[in-house]
Design an enzyme around this catalytic site. Sequence first.
Site, PDB file in Angstrom:
ATOM      1  N   TYR B 113       0.829  -1.203   0.000  1.00 54.55           N
ATOM      2  CA  TYR B 113       0.000   0.000   0.000  1.00 54.55           C
ATOM      3  C   TYR B 113       0.864   1.254   0.000  1.00 54.55           C
ATOM      4  O   TYR B 113       1.915   1.298   0.652  1.00 54.55           O
ATOM      5  CB  TYR B 113      -0.868   0.038   1.259  1.00 54.55           C
ATOM      6  CG  TYR B 113      -2.068  -0.875   1.244  1.00 54.55           C
ATOM      7  CD1 TYR B 113      -3.266  -0.460   0.681  1.00 54.55           C
ATOM      8  CD2 TYR B 113      -2.017  -2.141   1.818  1.00 54.55           C
ATOM      9  CE1 TYR B 113      -4.381  -1.276   0.690  1.00 54.55           C
ATOM     10  CE2 TYR B 113      -3.128  -2.967   1.826  1.00 54.55           C
ATOM     11  CZ  TYR B 113      -4.310  -2.532   1.261  1.00 54.55           C
ATOM     12  OH  TYR B 113      -5.402  -3.341   1.269  1.00 54.55           O
ATOM     13  N   TYR B 152      -1.168  -9.956   0.489  1.00 54.59           N
ATOM     14  CA  TYR B 152      -0.074  -9.490   1.355  1.00 54.59           C
ATOM     15  C   TYR B 152      -0.207 -10.085   2.748  1.00 54.59           C
ATOM     16  O   TYR B 152      -1.293 -10.463   3.184  1.00 54.59           O
ATOM     17  CB  TYR B 152      -0.010  -7.959   1.407  1.00 54.59           C
ATOM     18  CG  TYR B 152      -1.204  -7.280   2.015  1.00 54.59           C
ATOM     19  CD1 TYR B 152      -1.301  -7.109   3.399  1.00 54.59           C
ATOM     20  CD2 TYR B 152      -2.219  -6.785   1.224  1.00 54.59           C
ATOM     21  CE1 TYR B 152      -2.394  -6.478   3.960  1.00 54.59           C
ATOM     22  CE2 TYR B 152      -3.318  -6.150   1.774  1.00 54.59           C
ATOM     23  CZ  TYR B 152      -3.394  -6.011   3.147  1.00 54.59           C
ATOM     24  OH  TYR B 152      -4.473  -5.394   3.686  1.00 54.59           O
ATOM     25  N   ARG B 162      -3.677 -11.913   3.450  1.00 54.54           N
ATOM     26  CA  ARG B 162      -4.964 -11.451   2.931  1.00 54.54           C
ATOM     27  C   ARG B 162      -5.108 -11.881   1.476  1.00 54.54           C
ATOM     28  O   ARG B 162      -4.172 -11.742   0.701  1.00 54.54           O
ATOM     29  CB  ARG B 162      -5.066  -9.908   2.977  1.00 54.54           C
ATOM     30  CG  ARG B 162      -5.119  -9.235   4.329  1.00 54.54           C
ATOM     31  CD  ARG B 162      -6.238  -9.666   5.243  1.00 54.54           C
ATOM     32  NE  ARG B 162      -7.528  -9.976   4.653  1.00 54.54           N
ATOM     33  CZ  ARG B 162      -8.447  -9.107   4.242  1.00 54.54           C
ATOM     34  NH1 ARG B 162      -8.234  -7.822   4.338  1.00 54.54           N
ATOM     35  NH2 ARG B 162      -9.601  -9.513   3.750  1.00 54.54           N
ATOM     36  N   HIS B 165      -7.664  -8.144  -2.649  1.00 53.13           N
ATOM     37  CA  HIS B 165      -8.951  -7.498  -2.379  1.00 53.13           C
ATOM     38  C   HIS B 165      -8.879  -6.013  -2.683  1.00 53.13           C
ATOM     39  O   HIS B 165      -7.794  -5.416  -2.687  1.00 53.13           O
ATOM     40  CB  HIS B 165      -9.382  -7.702  -0.923  1.00 53.13           C
ATOM     41  CG  HIS B 165      -8.457  -7.061   0.070  1.00 53.13           C
ATOM     42  ND1 HIS B 165      -7.316  -7.686   0.504  1.00 53.13           N
ATOM     43  CD2 HIS B 165      -8.491  -5.855   0.703  1.00 53.13           C
ATOM     44  CE1 HIS B 165      -6.686  -6.897   1.368  1.00 53.13           C
ATOM     45  NE2 HIS B 165      -7.370  -5.767   1.498  1.00 53.13           N
ATOM     46  N   HIS B 167     -10.830  -2.551  -1.262  1.00 49.03           N
ATOM     47  CA  HIS B 167     -11.766  -1.985  -0.284  1.00 49.03           C
ATOM     48  C   HIS B 167     -12.769  -1.100  -1.018  1.00 49.03           C
ATOM     49  O   HIS B 167     -12.388  -0.341  -1.915  1.00 49.03           O
ATOM     50  CB  HIS B 167     -11.023  -1.144   0.748  1.00 49.03           C
ATOM     51  CG  HIS B 167     -10.053  -1.929   1.581  1.00 49.03           C
ATOM     52  ND1 HIS B 167     -10.396  -2.493   2.790  1.00 49.03           N
ATOM     53  CD2 HIS B 167      -8.750  -2.253   1.376  1.00 49.03           C
ATOM     54  CE1 HIS B 167      -9.339  -3.128   3.296  1.00 49.03           C
ATOM     55  NE2 HIS B 167      -8.329  -2.985   2.462  1.00 49.03           N
TER      56      HIS B 167
END
Lengths: 206, 247
Positions: B113, B152, B162, B165, B167
């Site tokens: 991120y 990640y 995870r 995905h 959000h």
Amino acid sequence: MPQKLDYLRESASQTAGPYVHIGLAPGAAGFDIYEQELGWDIAGPNATGERIRVEGVVIDGIGSPVKDVLLEVWQANANGHYAHPDGGGPVEDGFRGWGRVITDFETGEWAFDTIKPGPVMGRNGRMMAPHLNLWIVARGINIGLNTRMYFDDEAEANATDPVINLIEWEKRRATLIAKRSERDGKPVYRFDIRLQGDDETVFFDI
Amino acid sequence: MSQETKPKSEAEFYQRDRRLHPPALTPDYKTSVARSPRYSMISLQNSISEMTGPVFGHNDIDPVDNDLISNYAKAGDPVGERIIVHGRVLDENAHPVRNTLVEIWQANASGRYRHKKDNYLGALDPNFGGCGRTITDENGYYFFRTIKPGAYPWRNWVNNWRPAHIHVSVFGSGFVQRLITQLYFEGDPLIPLCPIVKTIPDPDAIEQLIAKLDLNSTIPLDSIAYKFDIVLRGRRSTLFENRLEGN
């Protein structure tokens, strides 16, 4: 065979996670991408009513500040109208009534500047005391938490507020009342939110 | 439009079915333990406070905000699988939710991120920001162009990953419809292993969060498409008056 209802089902909630700022407050995440971020100006310059600051911290079950929260506020203007086609009446040009803030990464403090809302017409013609609707998301919170903030200098209106009076335990009602003070001549309301424990804030299924 | 398909706007919203949503306390997702209320929520019937919500317009956003391949590109395109994510925002009555704000954020192809708190060793991409937003059209339709995010690791159990995905944040027309969720990708083997996915108690509700490969919308030699419909709470037709105000 019984008839089947053909409703869809609401999409399930998931936590906003630790990096919610990237999407909803990228400036705070440390990068510029949008011409304008949304939610910084709640009331706009034309709104009547008292200019106030609201601030607080969200506290977890350990008693520690939660440093990665995002809060949204939804409120009426000083006449008790929402900036929405069914909002009860007109609002001033530029009055949005919606805001979005994040907590400081080091201290967990959040704050926003707005105007104090007026009383709002509730169900069955019963007036609701002035209040802010708050929505809280963060890592570890699976579905956004709804609460309301009321004002401690509106004791008379609070006493007859239909929502406050739904809370059977009088002691818990106090968790929704922000405390007024003055700083540099400007009114400040303090509203700490406790997610869990003895003084746990009342949350609503709205 | 008939009266039946266009309920009076003051109609109340259906109650939220809390059995399909994750409860607050889900110990396998460790952070939830200290961040979940212990008392029951107080249930409220809708008032104007809950039934209204912010209204957004095209003045609020830039038309290119829905293109994550170009909206942070500095010296070229970002690296990764080029995808289109599209679908409709509907309510529980299957009516389109029009002119509503949809915001997304995600990691890059490495699972990293662009956030100062993310120190995963997966590399940042100088041409990828990872956030986008758009407003649904008259049919409740939306689309984004982006890079498929990577999986990640995260510190929950020692070896949790995870699934890929995105959000997703949606408003609807009333504050009661406010929703944040996550979009997963069809066929990802990490989905059934994820403690955050598994906070959702209802298998069908999990299935509803999995975007499906959509070959019909795929652009040949350019981008793969995934379809993801989002459902917000619906509102009751006013067969009888709600008596929200007055007597």
